[in-house]
Design a protein around this motif. Structure first.
Motif, PDB file in Angstrom:
ATOM      1  N   THR A   2       0.820  -1.220   0.000  1.00  0.00           N
ATOM      2  CA  THR A   2       0.000   0.000   0.000  1.00  0.00           C
ATOM      3  C   THR A   2       0.855   1.272   0.000  1.00  0.00           C
ATOM      4  OG1 THR A   2      -0.198   0.021   2.416  1.00  0.00           O
ATOM      5  CG2 THR A   2      -1.925  -1.123   1.192  1.00  0.00           C
ATOM      6  N   ARG A  48       2.795   6.585  -2.537  1.00  0.00           N
ATOM      7  CA  ARG A  48       3.887   7.071  -3.379  1.00  0.00           C
ATOM      8  C   ARG A  48       3.325   7.616  -4.695  1.00  0.00           C
ATOM      9  NH1 ARG A  48       9.358   4.941  -2.406  1.00  0.00           N
ATOM     10  NH2 ARG A  48       9.396   4.251  -0.243  1.00  0.00           N
ATOM     11  N   ARG A  91      -6.359   9.351   2.560  1.00  0.00           N
ATOM     12  CA  ARG A  91      -6.483   7.987   3.086  1.00  0.00           C
ATOM     13  C   ARG A  91      -7.874   7.437   2.772  1.00  0.00           C
ATOM     14  NH1 ARG A  91      -1.832   7.346   5.698  1.00  0.00           N
ATOM     15  NH2 ARG A  91      -2.433   5.207   6.080  1.00  0.00           N
ATOM     16  N   ARG A 121      18.131   0.414   3.692  1.00  0.00           N
ATOM     17  CA  ARG A 121      17.595   1.302   2.663  1.00  0.00           C
ATOM     18  C   ARG A 121      18.728   1.945   1.856  1.00  0.00           C
ATOM     19  NH1 ARG A 121      12.407   2.949   1.927  1.00  0.00           N
ATOM     20  NH2 ARG A 121      12.211   0.715   2.127  1.00  0.00           N
ATOM     21  N   ARG A 168      10.582  10.481   8.637  1.00  0.00           N
ATOM     22  CA  ARG A 168       9.389   9.732   8.234  1.00  0.00           C
ATOM     23  C   ARG A 168       8.749   8.987   9.398  1.00  0.00           C
ATOM     24  NH1 ARG A 168       8.532   6.111   3.790  1.00  0.00           N
ATOM     25  NH2 ARG A 168      10.671   5.952   3.068  1.00  0.00           N
ATOM     26  N   ASP A 203       4.999   9.656  10.362  1.00  0.00           N
ATOM     27  CA  ASP A 203       4.042   8.548  10.250  1.00  0.00           C
ATOM     28  C   ASP A 203       3.419   8.198  11.607  1.00  0.00           C
ATOM     29  OD1 ASP A 203       4.657   8.437   7.578  1.00  0.00           O
ATOM     30  OD2 ASP A 203       5.778   6.562   7.662  1.00  0.00           O
ATOM     31  N   ARG A 260       1.101  11.529  13.090  1.00  0.00           N
ATOM     32  CA  ARG A 260      -0.062  12.124  12.418  1.00  0.00           C
ATOM     33  C   ARG A 260      -1.369  11.686  13.093  1.00  0.00           C
ATOM     34  NH1 ARG A 260       1.064   8.175   7.395  1.00  0.00           N
ATOM     35  NH2 ARG A 260      -0.056   6.392   8.225  1.00  0.00           N
TER      36      ARG A 260
END
Ligand code: CDP
Length: 218
Positions: free
Chosen positions: A34, A39, A94, A143, A166, A170, A173
């Motif tokens: 997802t 993205r 979302r 990564r 991030r 994430d 929020r």
């Protein structure tokens, strides 16, 4: 009977993608990453010259998305990850992506879905839930190994900084934050090889599958 949904959540570069593909192959289930949806929304807004922080613009891009075309390599870049996390804070974005994900989760005989809010929001009744994590340093190293191939100038420190930003966005929020569902099994892959992580995930999901089969009527 509903299908056997496997919900795989966790932060960036935790190993969710690898674990999810392995589980998809094991059960011969379709796999939905997802993160690619967010993205694609982020890249669509960015390439149209739009504002990633504008919820309305981003929600329009989400509603107009061609959800069958998520193969574009441009979605895999570092910038795309950053754009994704910025549009992912917007509740209306979302919401626009919810139906597609829920329909995927309803596929028979089962599906694997990975993301941030699968076990909490998209498929709260999933019989198998994993929360895959690892330390920020381990995730940054993994990564960096991937991104370095696309961009030789990128440093480990750049990637670690991205990951920290991030993680914070994430988790902090208001709309569907990254959080472990109460009934998700925690899988910390910091000290594991890919094979060990895959093996641990397989054992967790097989146990959940045994319980799920027993609970099915007939
Ligand atoms: O691969 P990586 O873990 O770096 O990122 P991803 O899974 O492709 O997700 C990119 C961004 O999309 C994340 O940082 C989240 O902000 C957002 N996302 C989300 O909010 N909800 C999801 N179900 C999946 C991704």
């Amino acid at each position: 009977m509903t299908g056997f949904v496997i919900a795989v959540d966790g932060p960036a570069a935790s190993g969710k993608g690898t674990v999810s593909s392995m589980l998809g192959r094991l059960y011969d289930y379709p796999v939905l990453d997802t993160g690619l949806l967010y993205r694609a929304v982020g890249v669509a807004v960015q390439s149209a010259g739009g504002n990633l922080d504008d919820a309305e613009q981003a929600a329009k891009a989400a509603a107009a998305l061609n959800l069958n075309d998520l193969e574009d390599p441009a979605l895999r870049t570092r910038e795309a990850g950053e754009c994704a996390s910025r549009v992912a804070v917007h509740g209306p974005v979302r919401q626009a992506l919810l139906d597609f994900q829920r329909r995927f989760a309803a596929r028979e005989p089962g599906a694997v879905i990975d993301g941030r809010d699968i076990g909490t929001v998209i498929a709260p009744d999933a019989p198998a839930k994993l929360f895959v994590t690892a330390t920020p340093q381990v995730r940054a190293h993994r990564r960096w190994l991937q991104l370095h191939k696309q961009d030789a100038a990128i440093t480990y420190d750049d990637v670690l900084a991205d990951i920290r930003v991030r993680d914070e966005r994430d988790s902090g929020r208001a709309a569907s934050p990254l959080v472990r569902a109460d009934d998700a099994v925690l899988l910390d892959t910091s000290e594991m090889t890919i094979d060990q992580a895959a093996d641990a995930a397989r054992r967790i999901v097989e146990a959940a599958r045994g319980r799920w089969e027993q609970s099915q009527p007939g």
